[in-house]
Design an enzyme around this catalytic site. Structure first.
Site, short mmCIF file in Angstrom:
data_model
loop_
_atom_site.label_atom_id
_atom_site.label_comp_id
_atom_site.label_asym_id
_atom_site.label_seq_id
_atom_site.Cartn_x
_atom_site.Cartn_y
_atom_site.Cartn_z
N ASP A 189 -7.95 -56.61 56.24
CA ASP A 189 -6.76 -57.19 55.60
C ASP A 189 -7.11 -58.40 54.73
O ASP A 189 -6.51 -59.47 54.86
CB ASP A 189 -5.73 -57.61 56.67
CG ASP A 189 -5.36 -56.48 57.59
OD1 ASP A 189 -5.26 -55.34 57.12
OD2 ASP A 189 -5.16 -56.73 58.80
N GLU A 238 3.32 -51.35 53.39
CA GLU A 238 3.00 -52.60 54.08
C GLU A 238 2.11 -53.44 53.18
O GLU A 238 1.87 -53.09 52.03
CB GLU A 238 2.33 -52.31 55.42
CG GLU A 238 1.12 -51.41 55.34
CD GLU A 238 0.59 -50.97 56.70
OE1 GLU A 238 1.24 -51.21 57.73
OE2 GLU A 238 -0.49 -50.35 56.72
C1 6LW Z 1 -1.79 -54.72 59.10
C2 6LW Z 1 -1.34 -53.64 58.22
C3 6LW Z 1 -2.54 -52.85 58.26
O1 6LW Z 1 -0.79 -55.58 59.52
O2 6LW Z 1 -3.01 -52.85 59.52
O3 6LW Z 1 -4.19 -51.89 57.06
C4 6LW Z 1 -2.35 -53.88 60.19
N1 6LW Z 1 -3.07 -52.44 57.21
O4 6LW Z 1 -1.04 -54.01 56.93
C5 6LW Z 1 -3.28 -54.62 61.06
O5 6LW Z 1 -4.45 -54.99 60.35
#
Ligand code: 6LW
Length: 532
Positions: free
Chosen positions: A18, A191
């Site tokens: 991230d 996300e």
């Molecule tokens: C993070 C989400 C994700 O909050 O995995 O790869 C989760 N993306 O955006 C945890 O790293």
């Protein structure tokens, strides 16, 4: 000064997922998620986007946040002389911390009162518009993780107010729900949103597809952040980055952030994984890929990842138009000469206090704590990330077990339920070195040898892909093979589950009893083998 033509990925190997990046003048700063590992949120500095120096942690002090940390997906931004890191403390809250110096110290956490009964927000990000208005972009996730994620944005006032001992910032106006994905490809699951303003347009970057093989990066844009969802424009080239087709040694590319260099180039940092035999142990790592703005048939500009190279992140790519600025390399052997623990070390879960280890006269002393390696919470384990498929680890331990419950040694793994460790112990009159293999099915003793009593020992681990072999000696470089696992895929993220990666480090325990015994480590070596 030497100038390279190419750089290699990952730019930050090992469990550094991230990534979020910002630039201040000629300096770049980057942060990663840390989950339950303490201290939390590693902070990095670079001047060339390729060489990164670990300068501190945004969560580094007891009491800085309200609960035991489980930190997800931070964003780093710089605004009017201050650095901001905003992230989620699972299962509940969104908070930010600030610092004048990104190496620290960082402020106490300021929270957003965000959580509803069934839905919590993750992956928060801050964006300041030219008029100074601050926006929070985030996405909902229901607590069982079963509904799709929706990305939203909302104006915020960051000025902290003390509410019952907790610092809180406030929302302003309505929440604007923008999208649940680009509509392209499987499992949208939007996300990791970030907002940017380029040439008068607001670009919303999202990750989608879930964090594993279908992961991707996509863009939307608008000329007005208050416009409702249906009026936002979707990039016709979405996803602008994905390795869904599995044609690359890098998979799961997504959760990204972008930055414009002082020379006007744009780069994307993102997470990805390197699998071996279909599984990975190093966690989700930080990669770098160049962006190029391309115009669509309606004359709109969009940033695409490596459009001339198959829209892929490469293991080796062209050096950024920035001078090579090597950071000080960490030595492979840590002889504990600095008096404090190096930034590379972590504890599994935040410890109650820090009186169980000390560095004295070039030795790391670790007190035997009652917690066991197989316990869920914190235990006396001082560890660093595995960052390479192949590596050697070596240490010299001074340890006199006083009774049959006292043990100390070397441990490697991804979780309390998925690890291997070698322990020195004294079950009767004789001192033993025992190798344990721990899986969710329980603990197995895989090898045991007698060792001379009352001595000090050298321990060594050689990892070659999924093959992990342990050695012991009473003299340096005089090794006796203890044994190991030819196939340690029990330590892969695919089997262990979760979002972290593997560690290796020094361990001590009195197995449920209180103890006043300590062990000492003379050095700790982590050495990549053939650098991969
Ligand atoms: C993070 C989400 C994700 O909050 O995995 O790869 C989760 N993306 O955006 C945890 O790293």
């Amino acid at each position: 000064m030497a100038q390279f033509e190419t750089y290699t990925n990952p730019i930050i190997p090992g469990f550094y997922p991230d990534p979020s990046v910002c630039r201040v003048g000629d300096d770049y700063y980057l942060v990663n998620s840390s989950f339950e590992w303490w201290p939390g949120i590693p902070v990095w500095h670079s001047r060339d986007l390729v060489n990164w120096n670990h300068i501190g942690h945004a969560i580094h002090r007891k009491g800085q946040i309200c609960t035991n940390p489980n930190i997800w997906a931070p964003t780093i931004r710089y605004h009017q002389g201050k650095f901001y890191v905003i992230c989620t403390e699972r299962p509940g809250s969104v908070f930010f911390v600030t610092a004048d110096n990104p190496a620290g110290p960082w402020s106490d956490a300021v929270y957003f009162d965000i959580d509803k009964e069934k839905v919590s927000a993750i992956d928060p990000s801050l964006f300041w518009d030219e008029d100074g208005t601050c926006w929070l972009a985030s996405n909902d996730r229901n607590k069982s993780g079963t509904i799709k994620h929706w990305v939203w944005i909302q104006k915020v006032d960051l000025k902290p107010v003390n509410r019952g001992g907790r610092l809180e910032a406030s929302f302003v106006g309505e929440r604007n729900y923008i999208c649940d994905g680009s509509g392209v490809g499987p499992d949208n699951y939007a996300e990791g949103p970030h907002l940017f303003k380029v040439d008068g347009f607001y670009y919303l970057m999202i990750a989608e597809g879930g964090t594993w093989d279908n992961h991707a990066v996509s863009f939307l844009r608008t000329d007005d952040l208050e416009k409702s969802a249906e009026d936002w424009e979707y990039c016709p080239f979405n996803p602008v980055l994905t390795h869904r087709d599995k044609q690359s040694p890098i998979s799961a590319t997504g959760h990204a952030d972008m930055v414009e260099t002082q020379n006007g180039d744009w780069w994307l940092v993102h997470l990805g994984v390197r699998k071996q035999d279909g599984k990975h142990k190093l966690g989700r790592e930080t990669f770098l890929v160049p962006l190029q703005w391309k115009t669509d048939s309606l004359g709109r500009k969009w940033p695409l990842a490596n459009p001339d190279k198959g829209n892929k992140t490469l293991m080796e790519d062209q050096w950024p138009n920035l001078s090579w600025s090597p950071e000080k390399q960490r030595a492979n052997i840590d002889e504990f000469q600095n008096g404090t623990l190096g930034l590379q070390y972590n504890f599994y879960n935040e410890p109650e206090n820090l009186d169980w280890y000390k560095i004295v006269d070039g030795q790391l002393h670790i007190k035997l704590l009652p917690a066991k390696a197989t316990d869920k919470g914190h235990c006396a384990f001082i560890a660093r990330r595995q960052q390479h498929h192949n590596f050697n680890v070596e240490t010299e331990i001074f340890f006199h077990p006083k009774n049959e419950t006292e043990v100390a040694g070397l441990m490697t793994g991804i979780k309390n339920t998925n690890h291997i460790r070698v322990e020195i112990s004294k079950p009767g009159n004789e001192t033993m070195a025992t190798l344990y293999y721990v899986s969710p099915h329980g603990e197995k003793n895989v090898a045991r040898v007698n060792v001379p009593t009352g001595n000090h020992y050298f321990l060594r681990l050689e990892a070659r892909g999924w093959n992990f072999q342990f050695y012991i000696g009473t003299k340096k470089n005089k090794w006796v093979k203890l044994g190991g696992l030819q196939d340690a895929r029990i330590m892969s993220s695919e089997i262990a589950k979760g979002f972290t990666g593997s560690y290796v480090g020094m361990y001590a325990s009195s197995n449920g009893n209180t103890s006043d015994n300590w062990c000492r480590f003379e050095y700790f070596m982590y050495e990549p083998y053939h650098n991969n």
